[in-house]
Scaffold this active site. Structure first.
Site, PDB file in Angstrom:
ATOM      1  CG  ASP A   1      -1.832   1.186   1.286  1.00  0.00           C
ATOM      2  OD1 ASP A   1      -1.548   2.218   0.622  1.00  0.00           O
ATOM      3  OD2 ASP A   1      -2.862   1.106   1.978  1.00  0.00           O
TER       4      ASP A   1
ATOM      5  CG  ASN B   1       0.691   1.831 -12.753  1.00  0.00           C
ATOM      6  OD1 ASN B   1       0.368   2.425 -13.780  1.00  0.00           O
ATOM      7  ND2 ASN B   1      -0.163   1.063 -12.079  1.00  0.00           N
TER       8      ASN B   1
ATOM      9  CE1 TYR C   1      -4.355  11.266 -11.729  1.00  0.00           C
ATOM     10  CE2 TYR C   1      -4.808  12.645 -13.636  1.00  0.00           C
ATOM     11  CZ  TYR C   1      -4.276  11.493 -13.088  1.00  0.00           C
ATOM     12  OH  TYR C   1      -3.654  10.565 -13.898  1.00  0.00           O
TER      13      TYR C   1
ATOM     14  CE  LYS D   1      -0.821  10.727 -12.049  1.00  0.00           C
ATOM     15  NZ  LYS D   1      -0.177   9.489 -11.606  1.00  0.00           N
TER      16      LYS D   1
ATOM     17  CB  THR E   1      -7.971   1.623 -16.671  1.00  0.00           C
ATOM     18  OG1 THR E   1      -8.018   3.018 -16.327  1.00  0.00           O
ATOM     19  CG2 THR E   1      -6.775   1.359 -17.574  1.00  0.00           C
TER      20      THR E   1
END
Ligand code: NAP
Length: 241
Positions: A64, A91, A164, A168, A199
């Site tokens: 985790d 990832n 988000y 990144k 996905t």
């Protein structure tokens, strides 16, 4: 050296599904022993079984990325299983909840930001630092951070994602920082953008397959020793910061 230790080992975080699974599969097919990093035991075991059924040398690593203890234990598992680590693919990632498909900064819940950063950014630092002693021992180590062109300040692609996208951007910056620190070593560190991939992350409403999304990570994981350091790439080449 025994047979297993002669093969390179690659650890992929969040490898139980999606792009991470496809990266594990791709690296396994070209001869890596694959350490399948995943937090859920059943999902991890199932992914390892699927990879082994394809003839891939895979083992599960409980991981985790939001837990220091889990990252430390994961490094021990890799060391005890194959005794080496040649590739780390960071990832695992989350988007955090959205309202009507967006995260607007004006209504941002800071707890959401903290949660997203804990996985997408602090998780990468945690896991990378736990694995670096093993990676430094490898002849030609590679670290690939799975980023997104949504983190590109130059491009500003996709919907407004105020938790988000900055996660990144920060990951991209950290990629450059790690590459600078490791400039005199055999550890090459780069960031990858997989494109817009079908996905769970995208509700499978995206044009690219997980295998297509995995390709750039696999390329960066297998760069030659004189390959790029501290860059940001997708299938087309350099992604602007
Ligand atoms: P996904 O199908 O949702 O898979 C995400 C993976 O991350 C899952 O294995 C998940 O495990 C794992 N994960 C999440 N939190 C974790 C934690 N705390 N510890 C360990 N594992 C954790 O997403 P994906 O589309 O394959 O995305 C993979 C990466 O690509 C992410 O970093 C994402 O930001 C990036 N990306 C994706 C796209 C796209 O279009 N899909 C585009 C650009 C970038 P569980 O199954 O346990 O939840």
């Amino acid at each position: 050296m025994d047979y297993v230790n002669d093969k390179k080992t690659a650890l992929v975080t969040g490898a139980n599904k999606g792009i991470g699974f496809a990266i594990a599969q791709g690296l396994g097919k070209i001869g890596f022993t694959v350490a399948v990093g995943a937090r859920d035991t059943a999902r991890r075991d199932e992914a390892v079984a699927r990879l082994r059924a394809e003839g891939i040398d895979a083992f599960g690593v409980a991981l985790d990325v939001t837990s220091d203890d889990s990252a430390t234990a994961a490094a021990k598992t890799v060391e005890q299983t194959t005794g080496r680590l040649d590739v780390l693919v960071n990832n695992a990632g989350i988007s955090g909840p959205m309202a009507d498909g967006v995260q607007n900064p004006s209504t941002l819940d800071l707890d959401v930001v903290r949660t997203v950063l804990d996985t997408n950014v602090f998780g990468v630092v945690r896991v990378t630092n736990a694995m670096l002693p093993l990676l430094r021992r490898a002849e030609s180590a590679r670290i690939v951070n799975m980023s997104s062109n949504m983190g590109s300040l130059a491009l500003q692609t996709g919907p407004q994602m105020a938790a988000y996208a900055p996660s990144k951007t920060l990951l991209n910056s950290l990629t450059a920082q790690y590459a600078r620190e490791l400039a005199d070593t055999n550890v090459l560190v780069n960031a990858a953008c997989p494109g817009y991939v079908a996905t769970d992350f995208t509700g499978f409403a995206a044009p690219r397959t997980a295998e297509q999304g995995a390709a750039i990570a696999i390329e960066l994981a297998t760069l030659p020793d004189d390959g790029p350091r501290g860059g940001f790439f997708d299938d087309e080449g350099v992604v602007p910061w």
